[in-house]
Design a protein around this motif. Structure first.
Motif, PDB file in Angstrom:
ATOM      1  N   TYR A   8       0.858  -1.183   0.000  1.00 51.52           N
ATOM      2  CA  TYR A   8       0.000   0.000   0.000  1.00 51.52           C
ATOM      3  C   TYR A   8       0.892   1.230   0.000  1.00 51.52           C
ATOM      4  CZ  TYR A   8      -4.333  -2.473   1.498  1.00 51.52           C
ATOM      5  OH  TYR A   8      -5.438  -3.273   1.584  1.00 51.52           O
ATOM      6  N   TYR A  10       0.599   5.325   0.826  1.00 50.41           N
ATOM      7  CA  TYR A  10      -0.262   6.308   1.482  1.00 50.41           C
ATOM      8  C   TYR A  10       0.120   7.719   1.061  1.00 50.41           C
ATOM      9  CZ  TYR A  10      -1.354   2.444   4.686  1.00 50.41           C
ATOM     10  OH  TYR A  10      -1.742   1.246   5.227  1.00 50.41           O
ATOM     11  N   GLY A  49       3.502   3.994   3.610  1.00 47.50           N
ATOM     12  CA  GLY A  49       2.691   2.866   3.169  1.00 47.50           C
ATOM     13  C   GLY A  49       2.826   1.686   4.089  1.00 47.50           C
ATOM     14  N   ASP A  69     -11.198  -4.043   2.731  1.00 45.62           N
ATOM     15  CA  ASP A  69     -10.394  -3.284   3.686  1.00 45.62           C
ATOM     16  C   ASP A  69     -11.101  -1.965   3.993  1.00 45.62           C
ATOM     17  OD1 ASP A  69      -8.489  -1.766   5.065  1.00 45.62           O
ATOM     18  OD2 ASP A  69      -6.843  -2.380   3.765  1.00 45.62           O
ATOM     19  N   SER A  72      -9.867   0.921   2.151  1.00 47.39           N
ATOM     20  CA  SER A  72     -10.326   0.981   0.766  1.00 47.39           C
ATOM     21  C   SER A  72     -11.689   1.665   0.671  1.00 47.39           C
ATOM     22  CB  SER A  72     -10.403  -0.433   0.188  1.00 47.39           C
ATOM     23  OG  SER A  72     -10.860  -0.409  -1.123  1.00 47.39           O
ATOM     24  N   ILE A  77      -6.115   4.757   0.676  1.00 49.28           N
ATOM     25  CA  ILE A  77      -4.936   4.146   0.065  1.00 49.28           C
ATOM     26  C   ILE A  77      -4.686   4.836  -1.280  1.00 49.28           C
ATOM     27  CG2 ILE A  77      -3.920   2.003  -0.781  1.00 49.28           C
ATOM     28  CD1 ILE A  77      -6.099   0.573   1.008  1.00 49.28           C
ATOM     29  N   THR A  80      -1.881   0.710  -4.752  1.00 50.87           N
ATOM     30  CA  THR A  80      -1.719  -0.682  -4.331  1.00 50.87           C
ATOM     31  C   THR A  80      -0.922  -1.414  -5.400  1.00 50.87           C
ATOM     32  OG1 THR A  80      -3.866  -0.634  -3.216  1.00 50.87           O
ATOM     33  CG2 THR A  80      -2.934  -2.795  -3.665  1.00 50.87           C
TER      34      THR A  80
END
Length: 94
Positions: A8, A10, A49, A69, A72, A77, A80
């Motif tokens: 992930y 961020y 992340g 998630d 999500s 996020i 990915t």
């Protein structure tokens, strides 16, 4: 079952969203750990992340899991990256 490394990414603009939904995200991960779906997970210390190691039937099954998630759900996020991974040595190796 296939092992996948999920990375992930961020964004600083979603820090508040992640803070607000972190407990739900971690509860989701804990449930998946209990089920044997998540093998390892954790954030990068710099906040950029996280790395999550999943076990799933295939890439489609993993994609379905990732949509569940809580991060999500709230677009926390930024990106990915999913890579099929074959551990050869260590505790995750066959």
């Amino acid at each position: 079952m296939t092992v996948f490394a999920v990375e992930y990414t961020y964004s600083e603009t979603t820090t508040g969203l992640r803070d607000e939904h972190r407990s739900d995200h971690r509860a989701w991960l804990a449930r998946l750990v209990d089920e044997g779906t998540v093998l390892e997970s954790g954030p990068y210390p710099d906040g950029s992340g996280a790395l999550l190691i999943f076990r799933a039937d295939d890439a489609d099954a993993l994609a379905t899991i990732l949509t569940q998630d809580p991060f999500s759900d709230v677009d926390a996020i930024a990106g990915t990256r999913v890579t099929e991974w074959k551990p050869l040595f260590g505790p995750l190796a066959p």
